[in-house]
Write an enzyme that holds these catalytic residues in place. Sequence first.
Site, mmCIF file in Angstrom:
data_model
loop_
_atom_site.group_PDB
_atom_site.id
_atom_site.type_symbol
_atom_site.label_atom_id
_atom_site.label_comp_id
_atom_site.label_asym_id
_atom_site.label_seq_id
_atom_site.Cartn_x
_atom_site.Cartn_y
_atom_site.Cartn_z
ATOM 1 N N LYS A 172 107.931 3.574 43.291
ATOM 2 C CA LYS A 172 107.472 4.863 42.783
ATOM 3 C C LYS A 172 108.518 5.391 41.800
ATOM 4 C CE LYS A 172 103.831 5.506 45.487
ATOM 5 N NZ LYS A 172 102.475 5.727 44.951
ATOM 6 N N SER A 192 104.637 -1.089 48.707
ATOM 7 C CA SER A 192 104.883 0.082 47.868
ATOM 8 C C SER A 192 106.095 0.832 48.422
ATOM 9 C CB SER A 192 103.643 0.980 47.881
ATOM 10 O OG SER A 192 103.892 2.195 47.229
ATOM 11 N N ASP A 239 104.841 2.817 39.850
ATOM 12 C CA ASP A 239 103.715 3.755 40.026
ATOM 13 C C ASP A 239 104.230 5.174 39.814
ATOM 14 O OD1 ASP A 239 101.451 5.177 40.714
ATOM 15 O OD2 ASP A 239 101.359 4.472 42.792
ATOM 16 N N GLY A 284 96.919 1.268 48.557
ATOM 17 C CA GLY A 284 97.078 1.755 49.927
ATOM 18 C C GLY A 284 97.178 3.263 49.966
ATOM 19 N N ASP A 315 94.814 4.355 38.757
ATOM 20 C CA ASP A 315 94.573 4.652 40.175
ATOM 21 C C ASP A 315 93.783 5.970 40.221
ATOM 22 O OD1 ASP A 315 94.748 5.524 42.831
ATOM 23 O OD2 ASP A 315 96.893 5.214 43.044
ATOM 24 N N LYS A 350 90.950 1.775 45.430
ATOM 25 C CA LYS A 350 91.149 2.316 46.768
ATOM 26 C C LYS A 350 89.766 2.698 47.258
ATOM 27 C CE LYS A 350 95.795 4.165 46.172
ATOM 28 N NZ LYS A 350 96.565 5.378 45.842
ATOM 29 N N LYS A 396 106.238 -2.798 44.420
ATOM 30 C CA LYS A 396 105.864 -1.607 43.646
ATOM 31 C C LYS A 396 106.857 -0.512 43.998
ATOM 32 C CE LYS A 396 102.136 1.770 44.429
ATOM 33 N NZ LYS A 396 100.662 1.910 44.523
ATOM 34 N N GLU A 430 101.515 1.926 36.787
ATOM 35 C CA GLU A 430 100.346 2.536 37.430
ATOM 36 C C GLU A 430 100.321 4.034 37.165
ATOM 37 O OE1 GLU A 430 100.186 1.636 41.612
ATOM 38 O OE2 GLU A 430 98.475 2.934 41.986
#
Length: 370
Positions: A163, A135, A189, A291, A239, A263, A161, A214
Amino acid sequence: MKIERIELQQLHIPLRFRFETSFGYTLVKELILVSVYGEGEVGYAESVAMPDPYYNEETTETAWHMMERFLIPKLFANPIETPEDVDRLFAPVRRNYMAKSALEGAIWDLYSKQKGISLARALGGDKAVIDVGISIGIEPTVDQVLAKVERHLAEGYKKIKVKIKPGFDVELIRAIRKQFGDDVPLMADANSAYTMEHVDIMKELDHYGLMMIEQPLAHDDIIDHAKLQRELSTPICLDESIHSVEDARKAIELGSCGIINIKVGRVGGLTESKRIHDLCQAHGIPVWCGGMIESGVGRAHNIAITTLPNFTIPGDTAASSRYWEEDIVENGVELIAPGQLAVPEGPGIGYALNKRAVGNYVLRSQNFRP
Ligand code: OSB
Ligand code: MG
């Protein structure tokens, strides 16, 4: 299971880089290490509650408080046979999933150590190796993200991934596709940074063959996500919106997502994670393990849950050395092949605590006895 002592330790571990998301950034990781002692063994887990209530409502302080004031007293007042009993015991306490999960996870580790089996096997998983992704946070410029994508692809990570947030999204994804091609397993995400007003941006992102987007919308929403999902061919992955198997059932029923990020901390523990895994498997919804910038202790728990069969998408469990100069488990959690982690075969989480490192990072500690 006889519990003789529980120790909480608050640790501050400097990160090797600044990790930024749409809700804030982390330079120093703050966590609560939980050690549960019983019958000659000790089980470990960590609380993934962050210092500030921006990812979810919990914080380091609230997790400590809930454990000290409510959850640890429940454990000492009630006999437990298996970790599933812990889940039942904590159920009357509303939410506070990260606090519950930290204790429940340590008891799962203790339980598997007492049985002499690995945590992965105790949970019912049978993989020897897992594929993992990475990530990548928000950076000041697109070029800085590109440099990180290049480095982590070279390390063999099986999923990239990135952000995103409004103003740092379509251009970023276009640049990654342009430089690295359409075959890179890529996802974005948003950490709840968008609303239905941004549907055009989502439709733009839909053109880039992303594995998933996400949590684009609000942390507590599954209705608008269902509307958005009908507008997109890219699967939405939830998430923040999923805290329980009931949340997952409703999201699946509404069509709010095609994928779920599990998670362990967010859903209150390994027992609930297994339930969500099983429900998703029955509905053809793949899952992966998210994570929370964990230390090696949390990483080891993430590896164990990822051995369940419906964890078919690489998760966020990257190598310790990406995050820390020195992890709190001996030798850290490191790749054994490009983008792959071994599932330890030893009892419990299969990693020994580096007590000297813990001693360097600890700020506060407290012991609890029956
Ligand atoms: O949304 O997945 C997230 C980190 C902190 C809070 C939320 C998230 C994340 C990550 C980091 O994406 C994943 C990692 O541990 O590297
Ligand atoms: Mg996320």
